[in-house]
Design a protein around this motif. Structure first.
Motif, PDB file in Angstrom:
ATOM      1  N   SER A 146     -23.977  10.666  26.785  1.00  0.00           N
ATOM      2  CA  SER A 146     -24.223  10.124  25.444  1.00  0.00           C
ATOM      3  C   SER A 146     -23.848  11.126  24.355  1.00  0.00           C
ATOM      4  CB  SER A 146     -25.703   9.739  25.300  1.00  0.00           C
ATOM      5  OG  SER A 146     -26.537  10.860  25.536  1.00  0.00           O
ATOM      6  N   GLY A 147     -23.030  12.115  24.722  1.00  0.00           N
ATOM      7  CA  GLY A 147     -22.702  13.201  23.789  1.00  0.00           C
ATOM      8  C   GLY A 147     -21.707  12.803  22.714  1.00  0.00           C
ATOM      9  N   TYR A 190     -17.980  17.385  40.864  1.00  0.00           N
ATOM     10  CA  TYR A 190     -16.978  17.676  39.832  1.00  0.00           C
ATOM     11  C   TYR A 190     -17.184  16.840  38.571  1.00  0.00           C
ATOM     12  CZ  TYR A 190     -14.893  20.051  43.773  1.00  0.00           C
ATOM     13  OH  TYR A 190     -14.701  20.884  44.839  1.00  0.00           O
ATOM     14  N   GLY A 191     -18.301  16.145  38.490  1.00  0.00           N
ATOM     15  CA  GLY A 191     -18.654  15.409  37.274  1.00  0.00           C
ATOM     16  C   GLY A 191     -17.673  14.299  36.921  1.00  0.00           C
ATOM     17  N   LEU A 192     -17.117  13.635  37.942  1.00  0.00           N
ATOM     18  CA  LEU A 192     -16.114  12.604  37.668  1.00  0.00           C
ATOM     19  C   LEU A 192     -16.722  11.362  37.022  1.00  0.00           C
ATOM     20  CD1 LEU A 192     -13.776  12.777  40.792  1.00  0.00           C
ATOM     21  CD2 LEU A 192     -13.729  14.108  38.689  1.00  0.00           C
ATOM     22  N   ARG A 193     -17.967  11.052  37.354  1.00  0.00           N
ATOM     23  CA  ARG A 193     -18.617   9.900  36.716  1.00  0.00           C
ATOM     24  C   ARG A 193     -18.763  10.148  35.214  1.00  0.00           C
ATOM     25  NH1 ARG A 193     -22.188  10.129  41.438  1.00  0.00           N
ATOM     26  NH2 ARG A 193     -21.664   8.444  42.885  1.00  0.00           N
ATOM     27  N   ARG A 194     -19.161  11.359  34.870  1.00  0.00           N
ATOM     28  CA  ARG A 194     -19.306  11.700  33.445  1.00  0.00           C
ATOM     29  C   ARG A 194     -17.961  11.617  32.738  1.00  0.00           C
ATOM     30  NH1 ARG A 194     -18.283  16.196  30.861  1.00  0.00           N
ATOM     31  NH2 ARG A 194     -18.204  17.489  32.739  1.00  0.00           N
ATOM     32  N   GLN A 195     -16.911  12.076  33.407  1.00  0.00           N
ATOM     33  CA  GLN A 195     -15.589  12.033  32.783  1.00  0.00           C
ATOM     34  C   GLN A 195     -15.097  10.600  32.615  1.00  0.00           C
ATOM     35  OE1 GLN A 195     -12.765  15.103  33.351  1.00  0.00           O
ATOM     36  NE2 GLN A 195     -14.013  16.188  34.835  1.00  0.00           N
ATOM     37  N   ALA A 196     -15.345   9.748  33.617  1.00  0.00           N
ATOM     38  CA  ALA A 196     -14.945   8.339  33.501  1.00  0.00           C
ATOM     39  C   ALA A 196     -15.741   7.646  32.401  1.00  0.00           C
ATOM     40  CB  ALA A 196     -15.147   7.626  34.836  1.00  0.00           C
ATOM     41  N   GLN A 197     -17.018   7.994  32.314  1.00  0.00           N
ATOM     42  CA  GLN A 197     -17.855   7.445  31.235  1.00  0.00           C
ATOM     43  C   GLN A 197     -17.321   7.903  29.878  1.00  0.00           C
ATOM     44  OE1 GLN A 197     -20.469   5.488  31.907  1.00  0.00           O
ATOM     45  NE2 GLN A 197     -21.947   5.577  30.258  1.00  0.00           N
ATOM     46  N   GLY A 198     -16.891   9.161  29.811  1.00  0.00           N
ATOM     47  CA  GLY A 198     -16.333   9.697  28.569  1.00  0.00           C
ATOM     48  C   GLY A 198     -15.072   8.963  28.155  1.00  0.00           C
ATOM     49  N   ILE A 199     -14.169   8.744  29.106  1.00  0.00           N
ATOM     50  CA  ILE A 199     -12.933   7.996  28.821  1.00  0.00           C
ATOM     51  C   ILE A 199     -13.263   6.605  28.296  1.00  0.00           C
ATOM     52  CG2 ILE A 199     -10.923   6.891  29.886  1.00  0.00           C
ATOM     53  CD1 ILE A 199     -10.893   9.284  31.877  1.00  0.00           C
ATOM     54  N   VAL A 242      -5.033  20.723  14.963  1.00  0.00           N
ATOM     55  CA  VAL A 242      -4.770  21.266  16.297  1.00  0.00           C
ATOM     56  C   VAL A 242      -5.994  22.028  16.801  1.00  0.00           C
ATOM     57  CG1 VAL A 242      -3.376  22.906  17.624  1.00  0.00           C
ATOM     58  CG2 VAL A 242      -2.282  21.377  15.961  1.00  0.00           C
ATOM     59  N   ALA A 243      -6.547  22.891  15.946  1.00  0.00           N
ATOM     60  CA  ALA A 243      -7.727  23.676  16.331  1.00  0.00           C
ATOM     61  C   ALA A 243      -8.891  22.758  16.711  1.00  0.00           C
ATOM     62  CB  ALA A 243      -8.136  24.606  15.194  1.00  0.00           C
ATOM     63  N   ASP A 244      -9.137  21.758  15.865  1.00  0.00           N
ATOM     64  CA  ASP A 244     -10.231  20.826  16.148  1.00  0.00           C
ATOM     65  C   ASP A 244      -9.950  20.008  17.411  1.00  0.00           C
ATOM     66  OD1 ASP A 244     -11.579  21.722  13.941  1.00  0.00           O
ATOM     67  OD2 ASP A 244     -10.994  20.050  12.643  1.00  0.00           O
ATOM     68  N   GLY A 245      -8.681  19.641  17.599  1.00  0.00           N
ATOM     69  CA  GLY A 245      -8.310  18.843  18.770  1.00  0.00           C
ATOM     70  C   GLY A 245      -8.552  19.578  20.074  1.00  0.00           C
ATOM     71  N   ILE A 246      -8.338  20.900  20.065  1.00  0.00           N
ATOM     72  CA  ILE A 246      -8.587  21.711  21.267  1.00  0.00           C
ATOM     73  C   ILE A 246     -10.056  21.607  21.668  1.00  0.00           C
ATOM     74  CG2 ILE A 246      -8.673  24.073  22.156  1.00  0.00           C
ATOM     75  CD1 ILE A 246      -6.194  24.625  20.316  1.00  0.00           C
ATOM     76  N   TYR A 247     -10.935  21.704  20.675  1.00  0.00           N
ATOM     77  CA  TYR A 247     -12.369  21.574  20.958  1.00  0.00           C
ATOM     78  C   TYR A 247     -12.717  20.138  21.369  1.00  0.00           C
ATOM     79  CZ  TYR A 247     -17.310  20.768  19.979  1.00  0.00           C
ATOM     80  OH  TYR A 247     -18.625  20.377  20.077  1.00  0.00           O
ATOM     81  N   GLU A 248     -12.176  19.177  20.631  1.00  0.00           N
ATOM     82  CA  GLU A 248     -12.540  17.777  20.858  1.00  0.00           C
ATOM     83  C   GLU A 248     -12.076  17.256  22.207  1.00  0.00           C
ATOM     84  OE1 GLU A 248     -12.591  16.120  16.238  1.00  0.00           O
ATOM     85  OE2 GLU A 248     -10.850  15.764  17.513  1.00  0.00           O
ATOM     86  N   HIS A 249     -11.046  17.845  22.773  1.00  0.00           N
ATOM     87  CA  HIS A 249     -10.551  17.309  24.046  1.00  0.00           C
ATOM     88  C   HIS A 249     -11.553  17.532  25.176  1.00  0.00           C
ATOM     89  CE1 HIS A 249      -9.415  20.978  26.261  1.00  0.00           C
ATOM     90  NE2 HIS A 249      -9.033  20.187  27.244  1.00  0.00           N
ATOM     91  N   HIS A 250     -12.539  18.410  24.962  1.00  0.00           N
ATOM     92  CA  HIS A 250     -13.604  18.606  25.956  1.00  0.00           C
ATOM     93  C   HIS A 250     -14.712  17.551  25.823  1.00  0.00           C
ATOM     94  CE1 HIS A 250     -12.425  22.445  27.779  1.00  0.00           C
ATOM     95  NE2 HIS A 250     -11.971  22.801  26.583  1.00  0.00           N
ATOM     96  N   LEU A 251     -14.728  16.832  24.708  1.00  0.00           N
ATOM     97  CA  LEU A 251     -15.802  15.885  24.443  1.00  0.00           C
ATOM     98  C   LEU A 251     -15.570  14.560  25.171  1.00  0.00           C
ATOM     99  CD1 LEU A 251     -16.209  16.468  20.583  1.00  0.00           C
ATOM    100  CD2 LEU A 251     -17.446  17.584  22.456  1.00  0.00           C
ATOM    101  N   PRO A 252     -16.650  13.811  25.488  1.00  0.00           N
ATOM    102  CA  PRO A 252     -18.050  14.181  25.317  1.00  0.00           C
ATOM    103  C   PRO A 252     -18.530  15.096  26.451  1.00  0.00           C
ATOM    104  CG  PRO A 252     -17.920  11.994  26.279  1.00  0.00           C
ATOM    105  CD  PRO A 252     -16.498  12.436  26.015  1.00  0.00           C
TER     106      PRO A 252
END
Length: 708
Positions: free
Chosen positions: A445-446, A483-492, A431-441
């Motif tokens: 290329s992160g 709002y960085g939507l391109r980065r978020q779509a790339q992340g998905i 759970v702890a790791d998942g909280i951090y990971e949900h912000h990734l990438p």
């Protein structure tokens, strides 16, 4: 190579107030590109371009620039050949008049064949002007064409630039290039370090320019300055028995914050090492631009290296000042950490009701509830092997750290502090790791989420943000994406491909929009527009997938072919694109593509004649010619053989079977006429071609493939 007497070096220095470090590297690339383009257009040859920069100057240096433009032959269009010459080939009055108007003899006219036919031309040689005469135009254009994320105007200037331009040094050989930029005149004057050399400096010789500025405490070459920084840091940390925590990004930034770097070693109290590692690094790096020191195991040591702009004097005072500033930041961080740690992380969830995410989209609490539901939906759609309670817990706590004091002061720590506070609160590691990971990438290329649970919640959070922003009109356009939507779509896209999730984008977007309809505060007009949003969002994802496939070495036409059929299942689309790319190496690939295109064109022509035939209308018993019977026989076999490959998504195997149709297809087109008078026979043959096209379409639209 030109003789020395016909070339000279060129130096342009744009002196400014301090430029933002992140603006400099892109500006240098633009200067180089603009210089190549403009000097080429003005027909001024040169040997080499180099660009340099410090926080207060952008520099263009060009070696062996020709002293005059290349001569230009201008072709002037005259009358047509028929009008210019009679039947015996003698010039007419039209040709004579045209030659006279151009100042040449009629015998010097030449004939050229162009799209409209044969015409006469006058060739006029225009001798090149001296470079000194064309340089003002070129250099002005270079300076005024540099673009920055933000520009400004200042008094007594009618141009825009990142920061006010305070001087212009321009030398061509030993001569000054005379031109003005606003009220600022170019001269042979420059300036040294802003604190250590306040006098104006006369530059008489380009060859001495770099040395002259170094003597006035300015290192103009960024690569030399970087090496100076690296050497200074190495010397400074020697006594600590530690090593530098590698940070290329910080080094790049600091390199453009200084003109004459000097390293200072400082230290802080060991008690601060009890703070989470990331908190210490953020305090050192993001806010103060200090470099961290670690031991051989990577553990932080209570030391740092700071860079000052200037010479190494009064270093004890400088060190004390740096340490005092850092201590204040660490004291704040320690206080925030203690205060936040007094309550469990889940106690913060209720506070999210007071934080507005977006006026129409509701609060962070509303968003959290949507992410919880969407995470469960995603896990179900993708058949992800996730524990439902774990997913819900990660999603519930995903935004809880945003109302902590630490994140309020250091927003860069969101997610990191969520993980830390979850551990302190006794949450499970996943759970702890998942909280951090949900912000990734965090970048295109992160790093990606490691756990499946973290990946699912990350997708849910980003899909909710994208669909919500599209619904309220925050749609990226051109270079604007606040709002960085391109980065978020790339992340998905990257997460789905990395985790091999069979997650249909179209259904996912439908589900996200459905949740927004229930929880967001949309007007009736907004609700009416939502049905149109889905296709917009799907189209928004396509360039993200194209970019990833291109980086993987897939050709653009192979990508077009695969995505033209469908790309809502990203993993499936990626498999099909890679399979096409691999099959292209086969000698049978291009011939079968040509045959496919021919079949598709025949069907298109039939449709234009309002002849619509479906594959289901095919009647094997109606076949007459041996070639169409053999093609049908081969097609029947291939359809059965490819069925298993397609079901297992083994597209490479399916394509290898499809290309084996090459010979019967070629024989069919060589021997059989499709568009015959007999309507039943024609339609049956069209239906046969339709079956072939339909079978290929299960993988890609091969008409998109470019063949020579």
């Amino acid at each position: 190579m030109w003789e020395k007497k016909v070339v000279d070096d060129l130096l342009l220095e744009i002196g400014t107030e301090e430029l933002p470090a992140t603006y400099i590297e892109p500006a240098l690339k633009q200067i180089e590109t603009l210089s190549k383009k403009l000097f080429s257009e003005e027909r001024v040859p040169f040997k080499e371009i180099k660009t340099y920069a410090t926080p207060r100057r952008l520099i263009l240096f060009m070696r062996e620039v020709a002293k005059k433009q290349d001569d230009h032959i201008r072709e002037v269009l005259g009358p047509s050949n028929k009008v210019a010459f009679d039947s015996q080939g003698n010039p007419t009055k039209a040709a004579i008049g045209f030659a006279k108007s151009q100042g040449i003899e009629v015998g010097d006219l030449v004939t050229r064949k162009i799209e409209k036919g044969e015409y006469v031309f006058a060739l006029k040689k225009e001798p090149g002007r001296t470079t000194l005469k064309v340089l003002p135009k070129i250099l002005k254009q270079i300076i005024t064409s540099i673009s920055f994320p933000k520009s400004m105007r200042w008094p007594q200037s009618n141009i825009r630039f990142a920061r006010p331009i305070r001087w212009l040094l321009v030398l061509y050989g030993t001569k000054t290039v005379n031109f003005s930029l606003g009220k600022l005149k170019a001269a042979r004057l420059t300036r040294g370090h802003s604190l250590l050399s306040t006098k104006t400096i006369m530059v008489k010789n380009i060859a001495k320019y770099e040395e002259l500025l170094k003597n006035n405490y300015v290192i103009i070459d960024q690569e030399k300055r970087r090496k100076t920084i690296e050497k200074a840091i190495t010397n400074a940390i020697r006594k600590t028995k530690g090593k530098l925590l590698e940070d290329k990004e910080l080094l790049d930034e600091v390199n453009y914050l200084l003109e004459y770097p000097t390293a200072v070693l400082g230290h802080f109290k060991e008690k601060y090492l009890k703070l989470p590692r990331e908190v210490l690094i953020i305090c050192l790096r993001h806010h103060l631009k200090y470099f961290s020191i670690v031991d051989n195991g990577g553990k932080l040591l209570p030391y740092f290296v700071a860079l000052k702009d200037g010479i190494s004097e009064y270093m004890d005072n400088v060190r004390e000042g740096y340490q005092r500033v850092l201590t204040a930041r660490l004291e704040d961080a320690e206080f925030f950490f203690k205060q936040d740690s007094k309550r469990k992380l889940d106690e913060n969830v209720e506070k999210l009701k007071g934080v507005v995410f977006q006026e129409e989209l509701g609060t962070l609490y509303d968003k959290t509830q949507r992410v919880i539901k969407l995470s469960e939906i995603i896990a179900g759609l993708a058949n992800a092997n996730c524990k439902k309670s774990t997913l819900r817990r990660i999603a519930l706590l995903s935004k809880a750290d945003s109302v902590t004091e630490m994140v309020g002061e250091f927003p860069e720590l969101q997610g990191i502090m969520g993980r830390e506070y979850a551990r302190i609160s006794g949450e499970e590691k996943i759970v702890a790791d998942g909280i951090y990971e949900h912000h990734l990438p965090l970048s295109s290329s992160g790093e990606l989420p490691h756990s499946l649970e973290g990946a699912v919640v990350s997708i849910a959070d980003k899909v909710d943000t994208i669909t919500g922003d599209f619904c309220v009109g925050f749609i990226p356009s051109g270079s604007q994406d606040p709002y960085g939507l391109r980065r978020q779509a790339q992340g998905i896209t990257r997460i789905i491909l990395h985790k091999k999730l069979a997650l249909p984008l179209d259904i996912l977007i439908d589900e996200a929009l459905g949740l927004l309809k229930k929880s967001a505060h949309f007007s009736r007009r907004r609700l009416a527009e939502i049905s149109e949003i889905k296709n917009q969002i799907l189209r928004f994802f396509r360039p993200r997938l194209e970019s990833i496939l291109t980086e993987a070495g897939i050709n653009y036409d192979e990508i077009d072919a695969a995505l033209a059929v469908d790309f809502s299942d990203l993993v499936d689309a990626e498999l099909r694109a890679h399979s096409i790319h691999e099959l292209r190496k086969s000698p049978d690939f291009e011939p079968i593509i040509i045959a496919f295109k021919r079949a598709k064109n025949i069907l298109k022509q039939a449709e234009e004649r309002k002849i619509k035939v479906q594959s289901s209308q095919f009647n094997e018993k109606a076949l007459k010619e041996i070639e169409e019977k053999k093609l049908c026989e081969g097609l029947n076999r291939i359809e059965k053989e490819t069925e298993k490959f397609l079901k297992e998504k083994e597209y490479q195997g399916a394509l290898e079977k499809l290309v084996s149709l090459r010979k019967p297809v070629d024989d069919f087109f060589d021997k059989v006429m499709v568009m015959v008078e007999d309507k039943k026979l024609r339609n049956n043959r069209l239906a046969l071609l339709n079956r072939i096209v339909d079978l290929f379409y299960k993988i890609a639209d091969f008409s998109k493939i470019v063949v020579e």
